[in-house]
Every structure is written in C-alpha cells, then in structure tokens.
Design a protein around this motif. Structure first.
Motif, PDB file in Angstrom:
ATOM      1  N   ARG A 108       0.855  -1.202   0.000  1.00  0.00           N
ATOM      2  CA  ARG A 108       0.000   0.000   0.000  1.00  0.00           C
ATOM      3  C   ARG A 108       0.884   1.243   0.000  1.00  0.00           C
ATOM      4  NH1 ARG A 108      -2.375  -2.827   4.525  1.00  0.00           N
ATOM      5  NH2 ARG A 108      -3.891  -4.281   3.675  1.00  0.00           N
ATOM      6  N   LYS A 113       2.115   4.981  -2.210  1.00  0.00           N
ATOM      7  CA  LYS A 113       1.538   6.042  -3.044  1.00  0.00           C
ATOM      8  C   LYS A 113       1.574   5.661  -4.517  1.00  0.00           C
ATOM      9  CE  LYS A 113       2.617   9.622   0.256  1.00  0.00           C
ATOM     10  NZ  LYS A 113       3.439  10.752   0.611  1.00  0.00           N
ATOM     11  N   TRP A 125      -1.242   3.194  -5.203  1.00  0.00           N
ATOM     12  CA  TRP A 125      -2.562   3.824  -5.213  1.00  0.00           C
ATOM     13  C   TRP A 125      -2.776   4.620  -6.490  1.00  0.00           C
ATOM     14  CZ3 TRP A 125      -6.300   2.024  -2.543  1.00  0.00           C
ATOM     15  CH2 TRP A 125      -6.081   1.486  -1.280  1.00  0.00           C
ATOM     16  N   VAL A 126      -1.756   5.324  -6.957  1.00  0.00           N
ATOM     17  CA  VAL A 126      -1.876   6.068  -8.222  1.00  0.00           C
ATOM     18  C   VAL A 126      -2.151   5.101  -9.359  1.00  0.00           C
ATOM     19  CG1 VAL A 126      -0.547   7.397  -9.911  1.00  0.00           C
ATOM     20  CG2 VAL A 126      -0.526   8.062  -7.514  1.00  0.00           C
ATOM     21  N   MET A 164      -3.532   2.055  -9.184  1.00  0.00           N
ATOM     22  CA  MET A 164      -4.850   1.436  -9.042  1.00  0.00           C
ATOM     23  C   MET A 164      -5.965   2.399  -9.441  1.00  0.00           C
ATOM     24  SD  MET A 164      -7.811   0.801  -7.050  1.00  0.00           S
ATOM     25  CE  MET A 164      -7.520   1.810  -5.645  1.00  0.00           C
ATOM     26  N   TRP A 165      -5.944   3.609  -8.902  1.00  0.00           N
ATOM     27  CA  TRP A 165      -7.009   4.560  -9.227  1.00  0.00           C
ATOM     28  C   TRP A 165      -6.937   5.027 -10.675  1.00  0.00           C
ATOM     29  CZ3 TRP A 165     -11.226   4.614  -6.750  1.00  0.00           C
ATOM     30  CH2 TRP A 165     -11.269   4.351  -5.391  1.00  0.00           C
ATOM     31  N   GLY A 166      -5.741   5.199 -11.205  1.00  0.00           N
ATOM     32  CA  GLY A 166      -5.608   5.621 -12.601  1.00  0.00           C
ATOM     33  C   GLY A 166      -6.109   4.578 -13.573  1.00  0.00           C
ATOM     34  N   CYS A 196      -8.300   2.179 -12.864  1.00  0.00           N
ATOM     35  CA  CYS A 196      -9.760   2.086 -12.693  1.00  0.00           C
ATOM     36  C   CYS A 196     -10.468   3.210 -13.447  1.00  0.00           C
ATOM     37  CB  CYS A 196     -10.125   2.126 -11.214  1.00  0.00           C
ATOM     38  SG  CYS A 196      -9.751   0.612 -10.337  1.00  0.00           S
ATOM     39  N   LEU A 197      -9.986   4.437 -13.299  1.00  0.00           N
ATOM     40  CA  LEU A 197     -10.599   5.569 -13.979  1.00  0.00           C
ATOM     41  C   LEU A 197     -10.466   5.432 -15.500  1.00  0.00           C
ATOM     42  CD1 LEU A 197     -11.954   8.358 -13.783  1.00  0.00           C
ATOM     43  CD2 LEU A 197      -9.649   9.336 -13.729  1.00  0.00           C
ATOM     44  N   THR A 255      -5.114   5.491 -18.615  1.00  0.00           N
ATOM     45  CA  THR A 255      -4.588   4.204 -18.154  1.00  0.00           C
ATOM     46  C   THR A 255      -3.076   4.116 -18.352  1.00  0.00           C
ATOM     47  OG1 THR A 255      -6.689   3.141 -18.682  1.00  0.00           O
ATOM     48  CG2 THR A 255      -4.780   1.713 -18.417  1.00  0.00           C
ATOM     49  N   SER A 310      -1.207   6.569 -16.064  1.00  0.00           N
ATOM     50  CA  SER A 310      -1.094   6.166 -14.661  1.00  0.00           C
ATOM     51  C   SER A 310      -0.023   5.090 -14.477  1.00  0.00           C
ATOM     52  CB  SER A 310      -2.443   5.683 -14.134  1.00  0.00           C
ATOM     53  OG  SER A 310      -2.805   4.472 -14.744  1.00  0.00           O
ATOM     54  N   SER A 351       3.168   5.812 -12.163  1.00  0.00           N
ATOM     55  CA  SER A 351       3.465   4.910 -11.057  1.00  0.00           C
ATOM     56  C   SER A 351       4.910   4.404 -11.116  1.00  0.00           C
ATOM     57  CB  SER A 351       2.486   3.737 -11.073  1.00  0.00           C
ATOM     58  OG  SER A 351       2.778   2.840 -10.046  1.00  0.00           O
TER      59      SER A 351
END
Length: 93
Positions: A23, A25, A28-29, A31-33, A35-36, A60, A63, A67
C-alpha cells in the motif's frame, strides 16, 4: 507411540517482509488511474465516442508511467535485496 519431527527443509528469511503490504503512493496512483481509465474507455465504447475511449486509454497508460516514475523516486515498494548464490528464501521467490 512418539512421532519424530520432520527434518527442516526451509530456511528462515534474513529479514521480515515490508509492513506496508504494497500500500504505497505509487500503487494507489496505479490502481485509481487504471480504474478511472478503464471506466472512461468502457463508457466511451458504450456511447460509441472514440474521443472518450482514447482519453480512457491515455489515462490508463499515463497512470502506469506515473506509477513507475513514482517508484523510481522512492514512493513505491522497495526492491528486494539481491540474493547471492542459492540462498533464496521461501517468501521472495
């Protein structure tokens, strides 16, 4: 009848694994990127709008690149220590 213990066929790791469980940063960038980006690309496919699909793909890929850059800056999971010879431990294989 007493049981004899099995011989030890493993070696303990030289250090404990990282406490962040991945977990970071950078994770998280990513995963959220992703997903979006997939959400945008899927909406663009449903609406038959090629611009929204391309924006989703760009988000996609962006991100993923961001990352990787963040991990290189030290905001991600540290790389495992180099293994010398055949001293691999059971959790980093």
């Amino acid at each position: 009848m007493p049981q004899t213990p099995e011989p030890q066929t493993y070696t303990l790791p030289p250090a404990s694994p990282f406490a962040n469980h991945g977990r970071t940063k950078a994770a998280w960038v990513l995963m959220w990127g992703v997903c979006l980006g997939f959400l945008l690309a899927g909406l663009g496919l449903m609406m038959s709008n090629q611009v929204v699909v391309i924006v989703g793909v760009v988000v996609t890929v962006g991100s993923v690149v961001l990352s990787v850059i963040m991990r290189g800056m030290g905001m991600g999971q540290p790389a495992p220590a180099a293994v010398q010879g055949d001293e691999r431990d059971w959790y980093s294989a």
